[in-house]
Design an enzyme around this catalytic site. Structure first.
Site, PDB file in Angstrom:
ATOM      1  N   ASP A 110     115.972  22.436  15.877  1.00 48.06           N
ATOM      2  CA  ASP A 110     116.375  23.375  16.924  1.00 48.06           C
ATOM      3  C   ASP A 110     117.377  24.398  16.387  1.00 48.06           C
ATOM      4  O   ASP A 110     118.152  24.087  15.479  1.00 48.06           O
ATOM      5  CB  ASP A 110     116.987  22.579  18.086  1.00 48.06           C
ATOM      6  CG  ASP A 110     117.032  23.395  19.364  1.00 48.06           C
ATOM      7  OD1 ASP A 110     116.404  24.476  19.429  1.00 48.06           O
ATOM      8  OD2 ASP A 110     117.691  22.943  20.316  1.00 48.06           O
ATOM      9  N   GLY A 111     117.349  25.589  16.957  1.00 44.38           N
ATOM     10  CA  GLY A 111     118.363  26.595  16.646  1.00 44.38           C
ATOM     11  C   GLY A 111     117.870  27.774  15.824  1.00 44.38           C
ATOM     12  O   GLY A 111     118.675  28.617  15.413  1.00 44.38           O
ATOM     13  N   ASN A 112     116.567  27.859  15.600  1.00 41.28           N
ATOM     14  CA  ASN A 112     116.039  28.991  14.818  1.00 41.28           C
ATOM     15  C   ASN A 112     116.340  30.323  15.503  1.00 41.28           C
ATOM     16  O   ASN A 112     116.724  31.306  14.850  1.00 41.28           O
ATOM     17  CB  ASN A 112     114.516  28.887  14.673  1.00 41.28           C
ATOM     18  CG  ASN A 112     114.085  27.724  13.822  1.00 41.28           C
ATOM     19  OD1 ASN A 112     114.907  27.073  13.211  1.00 41.28           O
ATOM     20  ND2 ASN A 112     112.790  27.467  13.779  1.00 41.28           N
TER      21      ASN A 112
ATOM     22  N   ARG B 199     106.387  30.274  25.727  1.00 42.58           N
ATOM     23  CA  ARG B 199     107.202  31.323  25.076  1.00 42.58           C
ATOM     24  C   ARG B 199     106.416  32.628  25.018  1.00 42.58           C
ATOM     25  O   ARG B 199     105.193  32.634  25.193  1.00 42.58           O
ATOM     26  CB  ARG B 199     107.567  30.876  23.662  1.00 42.58           C
ATOM     27  CG  ARG B 199     108.563  29.747  23.683  1.00 42.58           C
ATOM     28  CD  ARG B 199     109.315  29.609  22.397  1.00 42.58           C
ATOM     29  NE  ARG B 199     110.342  28.594  22.570  1.00 42.58           N
ATOM     30  CZ  ARG B 199     111.266  28.304  21.674  1.00 42.58           C
ATOM     31  NH1 ARG B 199     111.306  28.948  20.531  1.00 42.58           N
ATOM     32  NH2 ARG B 199     112.169  27.371  21.913  1.00 42.58           N
TER      33      ARG B 199
ATOM     34  N   GLU C 233     105.679  22.511  25.838  1.00 39.54           N
ATOM     35  CA  GLU C 233     106.414  23.529  26.600  1.00 39.54           C
ATOM     36  C   GLU C 233     106.532  24.850  25.833  1.00 39.54           C
ATOM     37  O   GLU C 233     106.693  25.917  26.438  1.00 39.54           O
ATOM     38  CB  GLU C 233     107.828  23.023  26.937  1.00 39.54           C
ATOM     39  CG  GLU C 233     107.866  21.880  27.952  1.00 39.54           C
ATOM     40  CD  GLU C 233     107.450  20.511  27.386  1.00 39.54           C
ATOM     41  OE1 GLU C 233     107.536  20.323  26.155  1.00 39.54           O
ATOM     42  OE2 GLU C 233     107.015  19.652  28.184  1.00 39.54           O
ATOM     43  N   ASN C 234     106.452  24.793  24.504  1.00 41.36           N
ATOM     44  CA  ASN C 234     106.575  26.029  23.707  1.00 41.36           C
ATOM     45  C   ASN C 234     105.441  27.026  23.985  1.00 41.36           C
ATOM     46  O   ASN C 234     105.580  28.208  23.699  1.00 41.36           O
ATOM     47  CB  ASN C 234     106.628  25.730  22.199  1.00 41.36           C
ATOM     48  CG  ASN C 234     107.957  25.163  21.746  1.00 41.36           C
ATOM     49  OD1 ASN C 234     108.028  24.433  20.754  1.00 41.36           O
ATOM     50  ND2 ASN C 234     109.038  25.482  22.441  1.00 41.36           N
TER      51      ASN C 234
ATOM     52  N   ARG D 145     118.705  31.091  17.760  1.00 45.03           N
ATOM     53  CA  ARG D 145     120.133  31.435  17.744  1.00 45.03           C
ATOM     54  C   ARG D 145     120.597  31.863  16.346  1.00 45.03           C
ATOM     55  O   ARG D 145     121.405  32.755  16.195  1.00 45.03           O
ATOM     56  CB  ARG D 145     120.978  30.244  18.230  1.00 45.03           C
ATOM     57  CG  ARG D 145     121.086  30.192  19.736  1.00 45.03           C
ATOM     58  CD  ARG D 145     121.544  28.850  20.208  1.00 45.03           C
ATOM     59  NE  ARG D 145     120.475  27.870  20.091  1.00 45.03           N
ATOM     60  CZ  ARG D 145     120.655  26.556  20.104  1.00 45.03           C
ATOM     61  NH1 ARG D 145     121.869  26.062  20.175  1.00 45.03           N
ATOM     62  NH2 ARG D 145     119.634  25.746  20.028  1.00 45.03           N
ATOM     63  N   TRP D 146     120.062  31.240  15.348  1.00 43.36           N
ATOM     64  CA  TRP D 146     120.404  31.582  13.956  1.00 43.36           C
ATOM     65  C   TRP D 146     120.044  33.046  13.698  1.00 43.36           C
ATOM     66  O   TRP D 146     120.838  33.798  13.146  1.00 43.36           O
ATOM     67  CB  TRP D 146     119.636  30.657  13.011  1.00 43.36           C
ATOM     68  CG  TRP D 146     119.963  30.785  11.559  1.00 43.36           C
ATOM     69  CD1 TRP D 146     120.931  30.103  10.874  1.00 43.36           C
ATOM     70  CD2 TRP D 146     119.307  31.628  10.596  1.00 43.36           C
ATOM     71  NE1 TRP D 146     120.921  30.465   9.553  1.00 43.36           N
ATOM     72  CE2 TRP D 146     119.934  31.402   9.348  1.00 43.36           C
ATOM     73  CE3 TRP D 146     118.275  32.550  10.665  1.00 43.36           C
ATOM     74  CZ2 TRP D 146     119.544  32.061   8.184  1.00 43.36           C
ATOM     75  CZ3 TRP D 146     117.888  33.213   9.506  1.00 43.36           C
ATOM     76  CH2 TRP D 146     118.526  32.970   8.283  1.00 43.36           C
TER      77      TRP D 146
HETATM   78  C1  FPP Z   1     113.316  25.581  17.607  1.00 41.42           C
HETATM   79  O1  FPP Z   1     114.176  26.663  17.534  1.00 41.42           O
HETATM   80  C2  FPP Z   1     112.229  25.654  16.641  1.00 41.42           C
HETATM   81  C3  FPP Z   1     110.912  25.770  16.952  1.00 41.42           C
HETATM   82  C4  FPP Z   1     110.402  25.859  18.328  1.00 41.42           C
HETATM   83  C5  FPP Z   1     109.872  25.857  15.906  1.00 41.42           C
HETATM   84  C6  FPP Z   1     110.094  25.145  14.614  1.00 41.42           C
HETATM   85  C7  FPP Z   1     109.184  25.730  13.613  1.00 41.42           C
HETATM   86  C8  FPP Z   1     109.446  25.959  12.303  1.00 41.42           C
HETATM   87  C9  FPP Z   1     110.674  25.537  11.651  1.00 41.42           C
HETATM   88  C10 FPP Z   1     108.458  26.699  11.448  1.00 41.42           C
HETATM   89  C11 FPP Z   1     107.092  26.169  11.260  1.00 41.42           C
HETATM   90  C12 FPP Z   1     106.989  24.733  10.980  1.00 41.42           C
HETATM   91  C13 FPP Z   1     106.373  24.115   9.944  1.00 41.42           C
HETATM   92  C14 FPP Z   1     106.277  22.638  10.013  1.00 41.42           C
HETATM   93  C15 FPP Z   1     105.836  24.769   8.736  1.00 41.42           C
HETATM   94  P1  FPP Z   1     114.352  27.565  18.822  1.00 41.42           P
HETATM   95  O2  FPP Z   1     113.441  28.733  18.680  1.00 41.42           O
HETATM   96  O3  FPP Z   1     114.172  26.757  20.051  1.00 41.42           O
HETATM   97  O4  FPP Z   1     115.849  28.012  18.670  1.00 41.42           O
HETATM   98  P2  FPP Z   1     116.890  28.401  19.837  1.00 41.42           P
HETATM   99  O5  FPP Z   1     117.114  27.144  20.635  1.00 41.42           O
HETATM  100  O6  FPP Z   1     118.085  28.827  19.062  1.00 41.42           O
HETATM  101  O7  FPP Z   1     116.278  29.506  20.634  1.00 41.42           O
END
Ligand code: FPP
Length: 241
Positions: free
Chosen positions: A19-21, A70, A66-67, A23-24
């Protein structure tokens, strides 16, 4: 690292909610897809580290049921990242003797993603060091409902249903329950991940945002796990005996 990981007390199965992509990326003034792209680097580092440490199963929550709600553009970015990461990293999986598998309603993925995944699953099926399980279009409630429907469809008598039989209908039927569940980004939720399987898992939360997660963070989580006492509902004395 001042403490050394005890290789005789490793979790067999670690599950991670990455989690956190978003926000990063936002903290850097970039679009969310930039965070996912950098999340792939964290995936690679973590997978390699887990295999080297001696973990047998690693499950990554890559895309939840749930994704799908998005924005379309973000879903497309995630799916094409998945396709390119699998395509690029199958070689790394082979070099590291890692088997790829998936859990979830993968039929609902775009056909290109399905094709890429099936090829990588086929190519890596003989690998034995670690199994990397990608949870894709997955949710715990979906899985439990799915198991229930299949039990009924198979005409299993309700008197016969017990935990062992139910577990055979889960997508993780040949995988031990995770001893350790890690969630990044300072969120303290389960978010519909492996609901049945985490009954006795140790939970570890870190503020690290997923794109910054590296081998040292995984090691820290394992050390933290090794310092816990797992009682499974028993008393301390019963465990010591
Ligand atoms: C959550 O961060 C992350 C995800 C919904 C996706 C994870 C996917 C990857 C890391 C890339 C592809 C995966 C593989 C296995 C190659 P968020 O978007 O919910 O972050 P946020 O809570 O900060 O908005």
């Amino acid at each position: 690292m001042s403490q050394i990981i005890d290789t005789n007390n490793l979790p067999k199965h670690i599950a991670i909610t990455m989690d956190g992509n978003g926000r990063w990326a936002e903290s850097k003034g970039k679009i969310r897809a930039f965070g996912h792209k950098n999340g792939v680097k964290a995936v690679r580092d973590t997978v390699e580290a887990a295999a080297e440490i001696g973990i047998k199963f690693l499950t990554l929550y890559a895309f939840s049921t749930e994704n799908w709600s998005r924005p379309k553009s973000e879903i497309n970015a995630l799916m094409s990242l998945l396709v390119s990461a699998i395509n690029k990293e199958t070689k790394t999986l082979m070099n590291n003797n890692i088997k790829l598998s998936t859990i979830g309603a993968t039929d609902s993925l775009p056909s290109k993603a399905k094709k890429e995944l099936n090829e990588a699953i086929e190519e890596t099926k003989g690998n034995t060091r670690m199994t990397l399980i990608l949870a894709l279009s997955y949710s715990g409630r979906w899985e439990i409902l799915n198991a229930t429907k299949n039990l009924i469809a198979d005409g299993i008598n309700h008197e016969k249903i017990n935990e062992q039989i139910f577990q055979q209908y889960l997508t993780t039927k040949s995988v031990p329950d995770p001893e350790l569940l890690i969630r990044t980004s300072g969120e303290y939720r389960i978010s519909n991940f492996l609901l049945w399987q985490i009954a006795y898992s140790e939970l570890y939360f870190t503020n690290r945002l997923w794109p910054d997660f590296r081998r040292q963070d995984l090691e820290k989580a394992i050390l933290n796990y090794q310092n816990r006492e797992r009682r499974f509902g028993k008393t301390k004395k019963q465990i010591q005996n």
